[in-house]
Design a protein around this motif. Structure first.
Motif, PDB file in Angstrom:
ATOM      1  N   ASN A   1      -6.285   6.005   3.777  1.00 41.73           N
ATOM      2  CA  ASN A   1      -5.647   7.611   3.772  1.00 41.73           C
ATOM      3  C   ASN A   1      -6.068   8.310   2.528  1.00 41.73           C
ATOM      4  O   ASN A   1      -5.313   9.356   2.165  1.00 41.73           O
ATOM      5  CB  ASN A   1      -4.016   7.231   3.691  1.00 41.73           C
ATOM      6  CG  ASN A   1      -3.569   6.589   4.865  1.00 41.73           C
ATOM      7  OD1 ASN A   1      -3.894   6.917   5.859  1.00 41.73           O
ATOM      8  ND2 ASN A   1      -2.586   5.444   4.975  1.00 41.73           N
ATOM      9  N   LEU A   2      -7.238   8.313   2.245  1.00 41.05           N
ATOM     10  CA  LEU A   2      -7.724   8.981   0.929  1.00 41.05           C
ATOM     11  C   LEU A   2      -7.835  10.370   1.486  1.00 41.05           C
ATOM     12  O   LEU A   2      -7.207  11.445   0.566  1.00 41.05           O
ATOM     13  CB  LEU A   2      -9.003   8.713   0.643  1.00 41.05           C
ATOM     14  CG  LEU A   2      -9.903   9.428  -0.652  1.00 41.05           C
ATOM     15  CD1 LEU A   2      -8.650   9.170  -1.800  1.00 41.05           C
ATOM     16  CD2 LEU A   2     -11.078   8.846  -0.861  1.00 41.05           C
TER      17      LEU A   2
ATOM     18  N   MET B   1      -4.192  12.082   0.753  1.00 37.08           N
ATOM     19  CA  MET B   1      -3.804  12.229  -0.535  1.00 37.08           C
ATOM     20  C   MET B   1      -4.655  13.191  -1.092  1.00 37.08           C
ATOM     21  O   MET B   1      -4.006  14.055  -1.974  1.00 37.08           O
ATOM     22  CB  MET B   1      -4.154  10.844  -1.284  1.00 37.08           C
ATOM     23  CG  MET B   1      -3.235   9.739  -1.244  1.00 37.08           C
ATOM     24  SD  MET B   1      -1.660  10.170  -1.157  1.00 37.08           S
ATOM     25  CE  MET B   1      -1.260  10.843  -3.019  1.00 37.08           C
TER      26      MET B   1
ATOM     27  N   ARG C   1      -2.700  16.375  -0.090  1.00 43.97           N
ATOM     28  CA  ARG C   1      -1.611  16.418  -1.031  1.00 43.97           C
ATOM     29  C   ARG C   1      -1.662  17.103  -2.183  1.00 43.97           C
ATOM     30  O   ARG C   1      -0.961  17.893  -2.715  1.00 43.97           O
ATOM     31  CB  ARG C   1      -0.841  15.269  -0.830  1.00 43.97           C
ATOM     32  CG  ARG C   1      -0.109  14.846   0.578  1.00 43.97           C
ATOM     33  CD  ARG C   1       0.804  13.554   0.600  1.00 43.97           C
ATOM     34  NE  ARG C   1       1.126  13.089   1.797  1.00 43.97           N
ATOM     35  CZ  ARG C   1       1.793  11.946   1.810  1.00 43.97           C
ATOM     36  NH1 ARG C   1       1.888  10.875   0.835  1.00 43.97           N
ATOM     37  NH2 ARG C   1       2.246  11.523   3.127  1.00 43.97           N
ATOM     38  N   ARG C   2      -2.772  16.476  -2.843  1.00 43.31           N
ATOM     39  CA  ARG C   2      -3.042  17.171  -4.211  1.00 43.31           C
ATOM     40  C   ARG C   2      -3.753  18.352  -4.086  1.00 43.31           C
ATOM     41  O   ARG C   2      -4.261  18.616  -5.509  1.00 43.31           O
ATOM     42  CB  ARG C   2      -3.606  15.836  -4.858  1.00 43.31           C
ATOM     43  CG  ARG C   2      -2.906  14.513  -5.103  1.00 43.31           C
ATOM     44  CD  ARG C   2      -1.318  14.785  -5.676  1.00 43.31           C
ATOM     45  NE  ARG C   2      -1.009  13.525  -5.946  1.00 43.31           N
ATOM     46  CZ  ARG C   2       0.365  12.994  -5.283  1.00 43.31           C
ATOM     47  NH1 ARG C   2       1.000  13.804  -4.474  1.00 43.31           N
ATOM     48  NH2 ARG C   2       0.756  11.918  -5.562  1.00 43.31           N
TER      49      ARG C   2
ATOM     50  N   ARG D   1     -13.718   7.566   2.556  1.00 34.48           N
ATOM     51  CA  ARG D   1     -12.777   8.499   3.290  1.00 34.48           C
ATOM     52  C   ARG D   1     -12.820   7.992   4.690  1.00 34.48           C
ATOM     53  O   ARG D   1     -11.940   8.021   5.537  1.00 34.48           O
ATOM     54  CB  ARG D   1     -12.939   9.960   3.347  1.00 34.48           C
ATOM     55  CG  ARG D   1     -12.684  10.562   1.872  1.00 34.48           C
ATOM     56  CD  ARG D   1     -13.321  11.910   1.714  1.00 34.48           C
ATOM     57  NE  ARG D   1     -12.662  13.037   2.578  1.00 34.48           N
ATOM     58  CZ  ARG D   1     -12.866  14.051   2.718  1.00 34.48           C
ATOM     59  NH1 ARG D   1     -14.078  14.628   1.870  1.00 34.48           N
ATOM     60  NH2 ARG D   1     -12.631  14.955   3.447  1.00 34.48           N
TER      61      ARG D   1
ATOM     62  N   CYS E   1      -6.796   6.311  -8.047  1.00 36.24           N
ATOM     63  CA  CYS E   1      -5.213   6.356  -8.326  1.00 36.24           C
ATOM     64  C   CYS E   1      -4.953   7.480  -9.573  1.00 36.24           C
ATOM     65  O   CYS E   1      -3.864   8.190  -9.445  1.00 36.24           O
ATOM     66  CB  CYS E   1      -4.577   5.112  -8.483  1.00 36.24           C
ATOM     67  SG  CYS E   1      -4.670   4.311  -6.924  1.00 36.24           S
TER      68      CYS E   1
ATOM     69  N   LEU F   1      -5.673  11.015  -8.484  1.00 37.02           N
ATOM     70  CA  LEU F   1      -4.623  11.623  -7.446  1.00 37.02           C
ATOM     71  C   LEU F   1      -3.193  11.340  -7.790  1.00 37.02           C
ATOM     72  O   LEU F   1      -2.294  11.895  -7.189  1.00 37.02           O
ATOM     73  CB  LEU F   1      -4.941  11.089  -6.091  1.00 37.02           C
ATOM     74  CG  LEU F   1      -6.445  11.317  -5.613  1.00 37.02           C
ATOM     75  CD1 LEU F   1      -6.581  10.494  -4.332  1.00 37.02           C
ATOM     76  CD2 LEU F   1      -6.528  12.894  -5.366  1.00 37.02           C
ATOM     77  N   GLU F   2      -2.902  10.805  -8.986  1.00 43.34           N
ATOM     78  CA  GLU F   2      -1.683  10.442  -9.499  1.00 43.34           C
ATOM     79  C   GLU F   2      -0.781   9.676  -8.301  1.00 43.34           C
ATOM     80  O   GLU F   2       0.394  10.126  -7.886  1.00 43.34           O
ATOM     81  CB  GLU F   2      -0.930  11.607  -9.922  1.00 43.34           C
ATOM     82  CG  GLU F   2      -1.567  12.429 -10.961  1.00 43.34           C
ATOM     83  CD  GLU F   2      -0.603  13.690 -11.554  1.00 43.34           C
ATOM     84  OE1 GLU F   2       0.059  14.132 -11.023  1.00 43.34           O
ATOM     85  OE2 GLU F   2      -1.257  14.024 -12.645  1.00 43.34           O
ATOM     86  N   CYS F   3      -1.238   8.689  -8.029  1.00 46.37           N
ATOM     87  CA  CYS F   3      -0.591   7.877  -6.815  1.00 46.37           C
ATOM     88  C   CYS F   3      -1.015   6.371  -6.988  1.00 46.37           C
ATOM     89  O   CYS F   3      -1.542   5.831  -8.101  1.00 46.37           O
ATOM     90  CB  CYS F   3      -1.357   8.364  -5.548  1.00 46.37           C
ATOM     91  SG  CYS F   3      -3.033   7.650  -5.154  1.00 46.37           S
TER      92      CYS F   3
ATOM     93  N   ASP G   1      -0.973   4.122  -1.458  1.00 47.67           N
ATOM     94  CA  ASP G   1      -0.464   5.602  -0.945  1.00 47.67           C
ATOM     95  C   ASP G   1      -2.074   5.846  -0.152  1.00 47.67           C
ATOM     96  O   ASP G   1      -2.254   6.480   0.449  1.00 47.67           O
ATOM     97  CB  ASP G   1      -0.548   6.478  -1.989  1.00 47.67           C
ATOM     98  CG  ASP G   1       0.869   6.563  -2.868  1.00 47.67           C
ATOM     99  OD1 ASP G   1       1.925   6.221  -1.921  1.00 47.67           O
ATOM    100  OD2 ASP G   1       1.002   6.627  -3.784  1.00 47.67           O
ATOM    101  N   ILE G   2      -2.995   4.760  -0.592  1.00 48.86           N
ATOM    102  CA  ILE G   2      -4.482   5.171  -0.098  1.00 48.86           C
ATOM    103  C   ILE G   2      -4.984   4.258   0.994  1.00 48.86           C
ATOM    104  O   ILE G   2      -5.623   4.792   1.972  1.00 48.86           O
ATOM    105  CB  ILE G   2      -5.445   5.218  -1.302  1.00 48.86           C
ATOM    106  CG1 ILE G   2      -5.045   6.301  -2.304  1.00 48.86           C
ATOM    107  CG2 ILE G   2      -6.846   5.282  -0.745  1.00 48.86           C
ATOM    108  CD1 ILE G   2      -5.900   6.223  -3.643  1.00 48.86           C
TER     109      ILE G   2
END
Length: 71
Positions: free
Chosen positions: A6-7, A10, A13-14, A36, A52, A55-57, A61-62
């Motif tokens: 799910n790159l 993310m 979103r960022r 991706r 991570c 993307l601060e995740c 999340d990925i």
């Protein structure tokens, strides 16, 4: 394949472009593109850590696990 990447989600979103992520992580845009699309067989933990961080995740999340339909 039961692992879904799910790159793209993310990155959206960022509000970050793949080029900026590639520069932060220290890999090529082509490798980001392969990741991706889910066309890679594996990813180094070091690379996942840098993604991570950028993307601060969290890794979850990925990467997502969806079992294959066995029926």
């Amino acid at each position: 394949m039961p692992i879904i990447v799910n790159l793209d989600v993310m990155l959206a979103r960022r509000k970050m472009r793949a080029k900026a992520l590639a520069e932060h992580v220290g890999i090529t845009e082509q490798n980001i593109s392969l990741l991706r699309s889910g066309k890679v067989k594996g990813v180094r933990f070091e690379t996942l850590e840098k993604i991570c961080e950028a993307l601060e995740c969290q890794p979850g999340d990925i990467l997502e696990y969806q079992p294959e339909d066995t029926g």
